[in-house]
Design a protein around this motif. Sequence first.
Motif, PDB file in Angstrom:
ATOM      1  N   THR A  17      -2.336   8.043  -0.620  1.00 21.75           N
ATOM      2  CA  THR A  17      -1.450   7.311   0.398  1.00 21.75           C
ATOM      3  C   THR A  17       0.118   8.152   0.467  1.00 21.75           C
ATOM      4  OG1 THR A  17      -2.294   5.259  -0.392  1.00 21.75           O
ATOM      5  CG2 THR A  17      -0.237   5.215   0.883  1.00 21.75           C
ATOM      6  N   SER A  20       5.412   6.658   2.827  1.00 20.10           N
ATOM      7  CA  SER A  20       5.849   5.951   3.896  1.00 20.10           C
ATOM      8  C   SER A  20       4.985   4.574   3.644  1.00 20.10           C
ATOM      9  CB  SER A  20       6.016   6.428   5.228  1.00 20.10           C
ATOM     10  OG  SER A  20       4.680   6.722   5.477  1.00 20.10           O
ATOM     11  N   ASP A  21       3.677   4.680   3.394  1.00 23.06           N
ATOM     12  CA  ASP A  21       2.627   3.495   3.307  1.00 23.06           C
ATOM     13  C   ASP A  21       2.312   2.954   2.173  1.00 23.06           C
ATOM     14  OD1 ASP A  21       2.239   3.961   6.300  1.00 23.06           O
ATOM     15  OD2 ASP A  21       0.946   5.284   5.860  1.00 23.06           O
ATOM     16  N   ASP A  23       4.082   0.959  -0.270  1.00 19.63           N
ATOM     17  CA  ASP A  23       4.221  -0.428  -0.476  1.00 19.63           C
ATOM     18  C   ASP A  23       3.196  -1.242  -0.070  1.00 19.63           C
ATOM     19  OD1 ASP A  23       6.711  -0.432  -1.852  1.00 19.63           O
ATOM     20  OD2 ASP A  23       7.946  -0.529   0.159  1.00 19.63           O
ATOM     21  N   ALA A  24       2.605  -0.895   1.345  1.00 21.16           N
ATOM     22  CA  ALA A  24       1.335  -1.867   2.049  1.00 21.16           C
ATOM     23  C   ALA A  24       0.189  -1.561   0.928  1.00 21.16           C
ATOM     24  CB  ALA A  24       1.451  -1.461   3.197  1.00 21.16           C
ATOM     25  N   ALA A  25       0.020  -0.332   0.534  1.00 22.17           N
ATOM     26  CA  ALA A  25      -1.299   0.202  -0.453  1.00 22.17           C
ATOM     27  C   ALA A  25      -0.981  -0.542  -1.581  1.00 22.17           C
ATOM     28  CB  ALA A  25      -1.057   1.701  -0.422  1.00 22.17           C
ATOM     29  N   LYS A  28      -2.311  -4.182  -1.100  1.00 21.93           N
ATOM     30  CA  LYS A  28      -3.610  -4.197  -0.865  1.00 21.93           C
ATOM     31  C   LYS A  28      -4.520  -4.060  -2.138  1.00 21.93           C
ATOM     32  CE  LYS A  28      -7.421  -1.727   1.275  1.00 21.93           C
ATOM     33  NZ  LYS A  28      -7.780  -0.443   2.075  1.00 21.93           N
TER      34      LYS A  28
END
Length: 80
Positions: A17, A20-21, A23-25, A28
């Motif tokens: 990941t 930049s992505d 936190d969302a990963a 999830k």
Amino acid sequence: MKQETFVISFLSELVRTPASDLDAAITKVLGQIGALCDADRAYVFLFRSDDIMDNTHEWVAEGVAPMQAFLQNQPTSILA
């Protein structure tokens, strides 16, 4: 899915990941962990010192109230 396979799978996802992505990963993956454990919540805490921690990531099951805003600046002694 065996737990070892699951752990390898979500760790691989996090490694791939982009920053930049991330936190969302993480959120999830917390959801996947929560589902695997049949939990209502899953958290990641940042230990700022030996005695203070902050909740940095939270997943809650549908219908469960989030607590992240209340889990800041918490004493690590609550883990004992």
